[in-house]
Scaffold this active site. Structure first.
Site, short mmCIF file in Angstrom:
data_model
loop_
_atom_site.label_atom_id
_atom_site.label_comp_id
_atom_site.label_asym_id
_atom_site.label_seq_id
_atom_site.Cartn_x
_atom_site.Cartn_y
_atom_site.Cartn_z
N LYS A 209 34.17 53.53 58.43
CA LYS A 209 33.92 52.94 59.75
C LYS A 209 34.33 53.96 60.80
O LYS A 209 35.51 54.29 60.93
CB LYS A 209 34.72 51.65 59.92
CG LYS A 209 34.60 51.01 61.30
CD LYS A 209 33.20 50.51 61.57
CE LYS A 209 32.89 49.25 60.78
NZ LYS A 209 31.53 48.73 61.08
N HIS B 189 25.27 44.20 54.52
CA HIS B 189 26.36 44.37 55.49
C HIS B 189 27.49 43.41 55.14
O HIS B 189 27.30 42.40 54.47
CB HIS B 189 25.81 44.07 56.88
CG HIS B 189 26.83 43.80 57.93
ND1 HIS B 189 27.15 42.52 58.34
CD2 HIS B 189 27.60 44.62 58.67
CE1 HIS B 189 28.06 42.58 59.30
NE2 HIS B 189 28.35 43.84 59.50
#
Length: 429
Positions: free
Chosen positions: A198, A325
């Site tokens: 991330k 996701h």
């Protein structure tokens, strides 16, 4: 024996679950995140489970929907999606979905995110009544295990002083060495063979260095980087040039389909998204402009498991790859993800999952990763059962909260450490 699949009761249980201080471009995760557990009970006493976001705006839609389901059949899924849910769109104008980091929150996304939990609960109840796993209700599995990717985060060693929090065993990860150490630990515990970082937290050069360090530590393993739209087109192209030889794909480097199309035209590597393609209405522009090459589906905001399969079929028709996701979720959602992923023939990329970060769950037995995969359960329904004591405990935490944690707000959490923090204007770099 003929089962009575009439819905006799619907139970909604909002909860707060512990979350580590994981960083993203909007801020940091709060000490607790809200989730909503949906239970649909048939006249025969069969209980189906579902899970979705638990923020106030989702609860406001879930409660009247629950009241309208009594007397319907759990098999009437088309009827479920035909129920009119009044969404006050004026409250959503310009609102960003901070929890999902997936762009503007529309009325349709909100509605489908609520319906998804009820659909999963109905499928779970159907499967239990018929003695069939959910994947059989979706057409049958094409794989016996679903691969997941290690989800890496820049991370503090603890939440800000004064914030309520559970013990955190992970420690900090704020540089390439910390990211690699985190990846090694996730691999040792769960056997992951692909890694996603991330990004959007630090200047791109620092995140390039972290991905390079991962490539050195895990040569030949698939790597992804997701800055949640924090970069300009120019920056995105520069990062793609720097990392094109090691990235499996670059996820949402910039915001919006036109910008993504510009990056895709010059990047030389696939672009993935869970931000510019999140509804069926967004598919045409993205696919005809070749803005994305991988769609990261999410059964929560696409409206459930059947819509996820429908999305996968559309992607296959356009030659676009599909994966999944993940947002902060518990075992019910992970079980649902695994059941539907088992039925998608073209699923060639490992799916995302936050689950290793969640120290708490509402199941009697946590789902286990083996070699980075979760075995597809053939037990009736989702193959999971609720831990009533734990569900009650996590609900008490929600009930006793003063309201400050009932709506996820990563920027507010960051302001506890930096009072001057404001959600950054995009692009940040």
């Amino acid at each position: 024996m003929t089962r009575d699949l009439t819905i006799a009761e619907v139970r909604l249980t909002p909860i707060l679950v512990a979350d580590p201080p994981l960083l993203n471009t909007q801020g940091v995760h709060q000490p607790y995140t809200p989730r909503l557990i949906v239970e649909i009970v048939t006249a025969d006493g069969i209980t189906g489970l579902g899970e979705t976001y638990g923020d106030t705006k989702y609860l406001e839609l879930a409660r009247p929907l629950a009241e309208r389901l009594t007397g319907r059949s759990v098999t009437d899924l088309n009827g479920l999606f035909g129920i009119d849910l009044a969404v006050d769109a004026s409250r959503l104008e310009g609102a960003a979905d901070a929890g999902g980091l997936r762009g503007v929150l529309s009325a349709d996304k909100l509605r489908l995110s609520v319906l998804s939990a009820f659909e999963v609960a109905c499928l779970d109840a159907q499967g239990k009544a018929l003695g069939l796993p959910v994947h059989a209700l979706l057409g049958g599995k094409v794989r016996d295990a679903v691969e997941y990717s290690a989800y890496l985060f820049y991370k503090w060693d603890g939440h800000p002083a004064g914030a309520p929090a559970e013990p955190d065993e992970w420690g900090a990860a704020l540089d390439p060495d910390g990211v690699v150490a985190q990846a090694r630990r996730l691999r040792e515990r769960h056997g992951f063979t692909s890694f996603k970082l991330k990004g959007g937290v630090f200047p791109p050069g620092e995140e390039i260095a972290a991905v390079r360090a991962l490539a050195d530590a895990f040569p030949g393993h698939p790597l992804r980087l997701d800055p949640n739209g924090a970069w300009s087109v120019e920056t995105s192209l520069k990062v793609a040039e720097e990392l094109g030889d090691v990235l499996e794909y670059l996820e949402d480097p910039t915001l919006g389909t036109p910008a993504m199309a510009e990056v895709a035209a010059g990047a030389g590597l696939p672009l993935a998204t869970n931000m510019c393609v999140t509804t069926f209405g967004e598919i045409k522009e993205a696919f005809t402009k070749n803005a994305v090459q991988v769609v990261l589906s999410d059964h929560h905001y696409w409206g459930g498991l059947r819509n996820t399969r429908y999305l996968a079929e559309i992607c296959a028709a356009f030659g676009v790859a599909v994966s999944m996701h993940s947002n902060t979720h518990l075992g019910i959602s992970l079980a649902a993800m695994t059941q539907v992923a088992a039925t998608v023939p073209g699923l060639t990329h490992a799916c995302d999952s936050h689950y290793p970060w969640q120290s708490e769950d509402v199941l009697t037995e946590r789902l286990a990763f083996t070699d980075g995969r979760i075995a597809v359960s053939d037990a009736p329904g989702l193959g999971v059962e609720p831990d009533r004591d734990e569900l009650a405990r996590l609900h008490r935490r929600w009930a006793e909260d003063d309201g400050s944690l009932r709506d996820r707000d990563d920027a507010a959490a960051m302001r506890l450490a930096d009072p001057s923090w404001r959600t950054p204007a995009m692009p940040r770099w």
